[in-house]
Design an enzyme around this catalytic site. Sequence first.
Site, PDB file in Angstrom:
ATOM      1  N   TRP A   1      -8.299  -2.424   6.658  1.00  0.00           N
ATOM      2  CA  TRP A   1      -8.647  -1.596   5.969  1.00  0.00           C
ATOM      3  C   TRP A   1      -9.463  -0.303   6.703  1.00  0.00           C
ATOM      4  CZ3 TRP A   1     -12.419   0.752   3.212  1.00  0.00           C
ATOM      5  CH2 TRP A   1     -12.444   2.408   2.595  1.00  0.00           C
TER       6      TRP A   1
ATOM      7  N   GLU B   1      -4.523  -3.718   4.566  1.00  0.00           N
ATOM      8  CA  GLU B   1      -4.858  -3.610   3.201  1.00  0.00           C
ATOM      9  C   GLU B   1      -4.440  -1.563   3.058  1.00  0.00           C
ATOM     10  OE1 GLU B   1      -8.214  -4.195   1.950  1.00  0.00           O
ATOM     11  OE2 GLU B   1      -7.384  -3.478  -0.186  1.00  0.00           O
TER      12      GLU B   1
ATOM     13  N   LYS C   1      -3.911   1.875   0.829  1.00  0.00           N
ATOM     14  CA  LYS C   1      -4.584   2.622  -0.522  1.00  0.00           C
ATOM     15  C   LYS C   1      -4.037   3.363  -0.569  1.00  0.00           C
ATOM     16  CE  LYS C   1      -9.685   3.222  -1.847  1.00  0.00           C
ATOM     17  NZ  LYS C   1     -10.642   2.935  -1.415  1.00  0.00           N
TER      18      LYS C   1
ATOM     19  N   ASP D   1      -4.247  -4.598  -2.703  1.00  0.00           N
ATOM     20  CA  ASP D   1      -5.277  -4.503  -3.598  1.00  0.00           C
ATOM     21  C   ASP D   1      -4.466  -3.839  -4.739  1.00  0.00           C
ATOM     22  OD1 ASP D   1      -7.148  -3.284  -4.778  1.00  0.00           O
ATOM     23  OD2 ASP D   1      -8.194  -3.601  -2.857  1.00  0.00           O
TER      24      ASP D   1
ATOM     25  N   HIS E   1      -5.235  -0.183  -5.454  1.00  0.00           N
ATOM     26  CA  HIS E   1      -4.467   0.776  -5.150  1.00  0.00           C
ATOM     27  C   HIS E   1      -3.457   1.073  -5.216  1.00  0.00           C
ATOM     28  CE1 HIS E   1      -7.927  -0.976  -1.069  1.00  0.00           C
ATOM     29  NE2 HIS E   1      -8.559  -0.406  -2.034  1.00  0.00           N
TER      30      HIS E   1
ATOM     31  N   HIS F   1      -5.521  -8.677  -3.059  1.00  0.00           N
ATOM     32  CA  HIS F   1      -7.109  -8.512  -2.733  1.00  0.00           C
ATOM     33  C   HIS F   1      -6.810  -8.233  -5.248  1.00  0.00           C
ATOM     34  CE1 HIS F   1      -9.883  -7.243   0.436  1.00  0.00           C
ATOM     35  NE2 HIS F   1      -9.029  -8.066   0.507  1.00  0.00           N
TER      36      HIS F   1
ATOM     37  N   ASP G   1      -9.862   3.022  -8.650  1.00  0.00           N
ATOM     38  CA  ASP G   1     -10.086   2.121  -7.849  1.00  0.00           C
ATOM     39  C   ASP G   1     -11.009   1.984  -8.416  1.00  0.00           C
ATOM     40  OD1 ASP G   1      -9.471  -0.365  -5.994  1.00  0.00           O
ATOM     41  OD2 ASP G   1     -10.042   1.214  -4.531  1.00  0.00           O
TER      42      ASP G   1
ATOM     43  N   ASP H   1     -13.119  -1.317  -8.880  1.00  0.00           N
ATOM     44  CA  ASP H   1     -13.220  -2.559  -9.044  1.00  0.00           C
ATOM     45  C   ASP H   1     -14.182  -2.847  -9.789  1.00  0.00           C
ATOM     46  OD1 ASP H   1     -12.300  -3.122  -5.984  1.00  0.00           O
ATOM     47  OD2 ASP H   1     -12.983  -0.732  -5.152  1.00  0.00           O
TER      48      ASP H   1
ATOM     49  N   ASP I   1     -11.707  -8.368  -4.890  1.00  0.00           N
ATOM     50  CA  ASP I   1     -11.719  -7.255  -4.300  1.00  0.00           C
ATOM     51  C   ASP I   1     -12.602  -6.686  -5.648  1.00  0.00           C
ATOM     52  OD1 ASP I   1     -13.422  -5.839  -3.487  1.00  0.00           O
ATOM     53  OD2 ASP I   1     -11.194  -4.814  -2.213  1.00  0.00           O
TER      54      ASP I   1
HETATM   55  C1  RNT Z   1     -11.254  -0.555  -0.254  1.00  0.00           C
HETATM   56  C2  RNT Z   1     -10.677  -1.688  -0.090  1.00  0.00           C
HETATM   57  C3  RNT Z   1     -11.197  -2.736   1.011  1.00  0.00           C
HETATM   58  C4  RNT Z   1     -12.906  -3.526   0.716  1.00  0.00           C
HETATM   59  C5  RNT Z   1     -13.039  -3.798   1.259  1.00  0.00           C
HETATM   60  C6  RNT Z   1     -15.028  -4.401   1.011  1.00  0.00           C
HETATM   61  O1  RNT Z   1     -10.671   0.053  -1.116  1.00  0.00           O
HETATM   62  O2  RNT Z   1     -10.218  -2.013  -0.994  1.00  0.00           O
HETATM   63  O3  RNT Z   1     -10.391  -3.924   0.905  1.00  0.00           O
HETATM   64  O4  RNT Z   1     -13.277  -2.895  -0.707  1.00  0.00           O
HETATM   65  O5  RNT Z   1     -12.829  -4.230   2.683  1.00  0.00           O
HETATM   66 ZN    ZN Z   2      -9.456  -4.261  -0.851  1.00  0.00          ZN
END
Ligand code: RNT
Ligand code: ZN
Length: 413
Positions: free
Chosen positions: A180, A221, A223, A254, A257, A281, A289, A291, A321
């Site tokens: 990523w 990955e 985003k 993810d 994302h 993720h 985003d 998390d 994640d």
């Molecule tokens: C960032 C991505 C990525 C990170 C990690 C720490 O937006 O989601 O996966 O969260 O690599």
């Molecule tokens: Zn991620």
Amino acid sequence: MSNYQSAVDTFAQWGVNTEAAIEKLRSIPISVHCWQGDDVVGFETKSGSSGGGIQATGNHPGRARTPDELRSDLEFSYSMIPGKHRLNLHAMYLDSNEAPDRDELEYKHFESWVGWAKTLGIGLDFNPTFFAHAKADDNLTLSHPDEGIRDFWIEHGKRTREIAAKMGNEIGSACVNNIWVPDGYKDNPVDRMAARARLENSLDAMLAPTHEKSQLLDAVESKLFGIGVEACTVGSHEFYLGYAIRNKILLCLDMGHFHPTENIADKLSAVSLSLDELLLHVSRPMRWDSDHVILLNDDIMAMAQELVSAELLGRTYIGLDFFDATISRTAAWVIGTRNMQKALLRAMLQPLDRLRLAEDQLDFTKRLMMTEELKDLPYGAVWSEFCNRMDVPEGLALISSLDSYQASVAGRG
Ligand code: RNT
Ligand code: ZN
């Protein structure tokens, strides 16, 4: 009759075998992300930079400050999570007295992690770290217009792939190495194409050395946007979907994302028709985003439902994640990972044949009656049985274990 025995009978009436579900759940490893343990800080002594759009908010006591603290916290957390799982390491979590820059990393800097993983009998996954570094401060790495900076990051990427392959070989289980990059622009770029072409070329160079698939699985990955890169993310979903299909590597989805109203679960069947394997993720975006720690909510249950009904469990790697620094880091890991497992268990306890039949017969009334009645089935009793058999606590006993562990680490400076 025990609660579990009664649940066995109830599910049997629907044609569902709880023992089969428990056995299946036991075989599914979740890749637990190291970065929830220390708020995505890592153990580098020099990197000299800001967070580049990834920062945890909060200052709850007990953040792991050293590899040993992180490992103890993980050991405790694994002991509260039923089953055998994996650890997802980031390159910034090296364990070494040396201070290599990102383009100087070697396997030896991660050897202690491998030894530890072997002792625990767990698999390892890995990630190059393309953020929190002076050479990433422009929010451009592999797509940077400066060839020198691109080369630095290409070298970092190659090295992490070598390290990951060696980890996979040592442990005897393929290591998923997920790429990523934060690359993007705060304001409208003039030449998106040039940036994407540079990213593509850099990825090609990084992925050129071949490794055994039994040791290393490459993933990319995408985003939507990040803080400071609101106008354009170079590695967008379309970019990486095409790239992963063309290069026969894994696509990482993810859950944070995408646009907030998109249904990520819906994407699994769609993309998996063109891809051999997927990486997830699992995360919980709130308005963006963000998390947050994953809950046992509709989004997670829909993901699990799709993994089971589309029969994707055999070719999907489930990684987590999220990172919340306002609560106990260990509790966050335990709660989030158990929620992913609970969602999978529920999905595996669905009478899929009956549901499919109703759908195929266009009997949508029956499908709806079933999905709503199924919500009342005793999933909790099956989960308790699973926890008992795996020798991990639940309910009040779990809460008290999480509390005492947190109290034992709260004094860390
Ligand atoms: C960032 C991505 C990525 C990170 C990690 C720490 O937006 O989601 O996966 O969260 O690599
Ligand atoms: Zn991620």
